[in-house]
Design an enzyme around this catalytic site. Structure first.
Site, PDB file in Angstrom:
ATOM      1  N   GLY A  11      46.024   4.064  14.191  1.00  4.75           N
ATOM      2  CA  GLY A  11      46.669   5.383  14.285  1.00  4.75           C
ATOM      3  C   GLY A  11      47.630   5.431  15.471  1.00  4.75           C
ATOM      4  O   GLY A  11      47.318   4.912  16.540  1.00  4.75           O
ATOM      5  N   ARG A  72      47.858   0.019   9.008  1.00  2.70           N
ATOM      6  CA  ARG A  72      46.511  -0.543   8.874  1.00  2.70           C
ATOM      7  C   ARG A  72      46.658  -1.666   7.849  1.00  2.70           C
ATOM      8  O   ARG A  72      47.202  -1.450   6.776  1.00  2.70           O
ATOM      9  CB  ARG A  72      45.531   0.543   8.444  1.00  2.70           C
ATOM     10  CG  ARG A  72      45.382   1.609   9.547  1.00  2.70           C
ATOM     11  CD  ARG A  72      44.266   2.592   9.255  1.00  2.70           C
ATOM     12  NE  ARG A  72      44.028   3.449  10.401  1.00  2.70           N
ATOM     13  CZ  ARG A  72      44.433   4.725  10.499  1.00  2.70           C
ATOM     14  NH1 ARG A  72      45.106   5.273   9.524  1.00  2.70           N
ATOM     15  NH2 ARG A  72      44.150   5.432  11.581  1.00  2.70           N
ATOM     16  N   GLY A 102      43.519   0.725  19.023  1.00  2.73           N
ATOM     17  CA  GLY A 102      42.125   1.072  19.306  1.00  2.73           C
ATOM     18  C   GLY A 102      41.202  -0.114  19.093  1.00  2.73           C
ATOM     19  O   GLY A 102      41.655  -1.260  18.979  1.00  2.73           O
ATOM     20  N   ASP A 103      39.900   0.161  19.003  1.00  2.54           N
ATOM     21  CA  ASP A 103      38.931  -0.947  18.953  1.00  2.54           C
ATOM     22  C   ASP A 103      39.056  -1.785  17.694  1.00  2.54           C
ATOM     23  O   ASP A 103      38.809  -2.999  17.739  1.00  2.54           O
ATOM     24  CB  ASP A 103      37.500  -0.419  19.138  1.00  2.54           C
ATOM     25  CG  ASP A 103      37.078   0.524  18.038  1.00  2.54           C
ATOM     26  OD1 ASP A 103      37.889   1.380  17.656  1.00  2.54           O
ATOM     27  OD2 ASP A 103      35.934   0.413  17.567  1.00  2.54           O
ATOM     28  N   THR A 126      45.011   5.379  21.558  1.00  2.00           N
ATOM     29  CA  THR A 126      44.410   6.209  20.498  1.00  2.00           C
ATOM     30  C   THR A 126      44.145   7.597  21.071  1.00  2.00           C
ATOM     31  O   THR A 126      43.759   7.713  22.236  1.00  2.00           O
ATOM     32  CB  THR A 126      43.087   5.621  19.944  1.00  2.00           C
ATOM     33  OG1 THR A 126      42.380   6.652  19.223  1.00  2.00           O
ATOM     34  CG2 THR A 126      42.159   5.102  21.028  1.00  2.00           C
ATOM     35  N   ASP A 128      41.769   9.434  20.351  1.00  2.00           N
ATOM     36  CA  ASP A 128      40.334   9.772  20.303  1.00  2.00           C
ATOM     37  C   ASP A 128      39.605   9.604  21.640  1.00  2.00           C
ATOM     38  O   ASP A 128      38.536  10.180  21.829  1.00  2.00           O
ATOM     39  CB  ASP A 128      39.627   8.922  19.241  1.00  2.00           C
ATOM     40  CG  ASP A 128      40.141   9.210  17.843  1.00  2.00           C
ATOM     41  OD1 ASP A 128      40.668  10.311  17.625  1.00  2.00           O
ATOM     42  OD2 ASP A 128      40.018   8.330  16.979  1.00  2.00           O
ATOM     43  N   ASP A 130      37.781   7.215  22.685  1.00  2.00           N
ATOM     44  CA  ASP A 130      36.397   6.885  22.323  1.00  2.00           C
ATOM     45  C   ASP A 130      36.061   5.414  22.532  1.00  2.00           C
ATOM     46  O   ASP A 130      35.068   4.934  22.006  1.00  2.00           O
ATOM     47  CB  ASP A 130      36.143   7.270  20.858  1.00  2.00           C
ATOM     48  CG  ASP A 130      37.040   6.510  19.897  1.00  2.00           C
ATOM     49  OD1 ASP A 130      38.053   5.940  20.340  1.00  2.00           O
ATOM     50  OD2 ASP A 130      36.728   6.475  18.700  1.00  2.00           O
ATOM     51  N   ARG A 155      43.899  32.275  19.642  1.00  2.00           N
ATOM     52  CA  ARG A 155      43.116  33.286  20.381  1.00  2.00           C
ATOM     53  C   ARG A 155      43.851  34.637  20.378  1.00  2.00           C
ATOM     54  O   ARG A 155      43.218  35.684  20.193  1.00  2.00           O
ATOM     55  CB  ARG A 155      42.894  32.793  21.816  1.00  2.00           C
ATOM     56  CG  ARG A 155      42.186  33.752  22.725  1.00  2.00           C
ATOM     57  CD  ARG A 155      40.703  33.835  22.510  1.00  2.00           C
ATOM     58  NE  ARG A 155      40.002  32.606  22.820  1.00  2.00           N
ATOM     59  CZ  ARG A 155      38.727  32.376  22.477  1.00  2.00           C
ATOM     60  NH1 ARG A 155      38.039  33.292  21.826  1.00  2.00           N
ATOM     61  NH2 ARG A 155      38.143  31.245  22.789  1.00  2.00           N
ATOM     62  N   ARG A 172      37.614  11.527  13.499  1.00  2.75           N
ATOM     63  CA  ARG A 172      36.728  11.268  12.353  1.00  2.75           C
ATOM     64  C   ARG A 172      35.365  10.729  12.813  1.00  2.75           C
ATOM     65  O   ARG A 172      34.346  11.050  12.271  1.00  2.75           O
ATOM     66  CB  ARG A 172      37.415  10.258  11.432  1.00  2.75           C
ATOM     67  CG  ARG A 172      36.958  10.302  10.016  1.00  2.75           C
ATOM     68  CD  ARG A 172      37.789   9.375   9.175  1.00  2.75           C
ATOM     69  NE  ARG A 172      39.137   9.849   8.960  1.00  2.75           N
ATOM     70  CZ  ARG A 172      40.183   9.068   8.678  1.00  2.75           C
ATOM     71  NH1 ARG A 172      40.038   7.772   8.606  1.00  2.75           N
ATOM     72  NH2 ARG A 172      41.376   9.585   8.475  1.00  2.75           N
ATOM     73  N   LYS A 214      31.412  40.704  22.018  1.00  7.05           N
ATOM     74  CA  LYS A 214      32.563  39.876  21.623  1.00  7.05           C
ATOM     75  C   LYS A 214      33.128  40.425  20.324  1.00  7.05           C
ATOM     76  O   LYS A 214      32.366  40.728  19.397  1.00  7.05           O
ATOM     77  CB  LYS A 214      32.133  38.425  21.402  1.00  7.05           C
ATOM     78  CG  LYS A 214      31.806  37.688  22.687  1.00  7.05           C
ATOM     79  CD  LYS A 214      31.774  36.190  22.474  1.00  7.05           C
ATOM     80  CE  LYS A 214      31.390  35.516  23.771  1.00  7.05           C
ATOM     81  NZ  LYS A 214      32.133  34.306  24.054  1.00  7.05           N
TER      82      LYS A 214
END
Ligand code: ADP
Ligand code: F6P
Length: 323
Positions: A11, A72, A102-103, A126, A128, A130, A155, A172, A214
């Site tokens: 990505g 990919r 990424g990984d 990436t 993410d 992560d 908001r 994901r 709220k």
């Protein structure tokens, strides 16, 4: 080493262009030839390479996406695909490769090195955030800020109409981006794949918030949550909550585009310089990462073996502040 290659894979992430620029200019600075490989590993299979000079990367530090394109590549999962990729590199006398991704991209790079002796260094790119071996990945900061800006806008209208909103944030397989977006956006609830979602608890919490005064609520849903996409969660929750109805916003790929933040540009620049210098020092099978603001080299496998674990303390902070 006289010639190296650079590619972006998986990505895309804002700041990848700043990393490409850093890699190309560092190679030029050290008198090494550099080839850009198009569409990730697919470009190695299709021989899509172009020699790059420092002027080819002018004016890209501020651009999102990746000028080298990304892909990919299914064939690269197979030994035959990697053999073909190695042939392309050898035919072009490219001895070292900088892989920005990424990984998954790193797993491919490690196999290319082990099977064909290609020197590889990874640069974490990436949204993410992560992967192990680095405190931050290139693109995460920009994506986070895009999500937070969107939540701020939602908001305003949620408050005005006294409504319940479900906002879906990318990730994901990882809830980190959603978690941080929720904390920074002051969300009432944050649903992440790492923690099983209890719909009844969510409804109770929204109703308790309404009872405490709220008049609107925002629930952040990570793309990969076990309760489903934001639209599915909204269907399960809206009618049985005090709000009776809900609106759903999917931020989606907006998070992956746009001008990279200053943080991502600087991170990409620092990591890109180190990646090329590591190759020139003879390093291989490693990734460059940021650790306590120091640029360090770590084994590529750390990206998945020491994958950033979800810290429940973030969820606790979000809960305390949603009182
Ligand atoms: P990311 O690098 O962002 O994690 P992917 O997981 O989609 O993205 O991986 C990008 C590409 O890296 C894949 O399309 C494939 O070509 C290659 N790749 C990923 N995992 C492996 C693997 N286990 N073995 C070989 N190649 C891989
Ligand atoms: O890994 C980056 C990422 O943007 C994830 O956050 C997201 O789940 C996924 O890629 C989306 O991928 P695609 O490019 O297939 O839309």
């Amino acid at each position: 080493m006289k010639r190296i290659g650079v590619l972006t894979s998986g990505g895309d992430a804002p700041g990848m262009n700043a990393a490409i620029r850093a890699v190309v200019r560092t190679a030029a600075y050290h008198g090494v030839e550099i080839f850009g490989i198009y569409r990730g590993y697919q470009g190695l299979l299709d021989n899509q390479l172009k020699k790059l000079g420092p002027r080819d990367v002018s004016g890209i530090i501020n651009r999102g996406g990746t000028i080298l394109r990304t892909a990919r590549c299914q064939a690269f999962y197979e030994p035959e695909g990697r053999a073909k990729a190695a042939e392309t590199l050898k035919a072009n006398q490219i001895e070292g490769l900088v892989v920005i991704g990424g990984d998954g991209s790193y797993r491919g790079a490690l196999k290319l090195q082990e099977e064909h002796g290609i020197q590889c260094i990874g640069v974490p790119g990436t949204i993410d955030n992560d992967i192990g071996g680095t405190d931050f990945t290139i693109g995460y900061d920009t994506a986070l800020n895009v999500a937070v800006e969107a939540i701020d806008r939602i908001r305003d209208t949620a408050d005005s109409h006294e409504r319940l909103f479900f906002v879906e944030v990318m990730g994901r397989h990882s809830g980190y981006l959603a978690m941080m977006s929720g904390i920074a956006g002051g969300a009432e609830e944050i649903l992440v794949p790492e923690i099983p979602t209890d719909i009844q608890r969510l409804v109770d919490h929204l109703n308790q918030g309404a009872a405490k005064g709220k008049t609107s609520a925002i629930v952040i849903v990570a793309e990969g949550d076990d309760a489903g996409h934001a639209i599915d969660v909204a269907k399960k929750v809206a009618e049985v909550s005090q709000y009776k109805e809900a609106r759903v916003v999917v931020i989606g790929h907006l998070q992956r585009g746009g001008t990279p933040s200053a943080f991502d540009r600087i991170l990409a620049s620092r990591l890109g310089v180190r990646a090329v210098e590591a190759l020139l020092e003879g390093e291989t099978g490693k990734m460059v990462g940021l650790n306590a603001n120091h640029v360090l080299l770590r084994p590529l496998s750390e990206a998945w073996e020491c994958r950033t674990q979800f810290d429940p303390e973030y969820m606790r902070v979000a809960h305390v502040l949603a009182t």
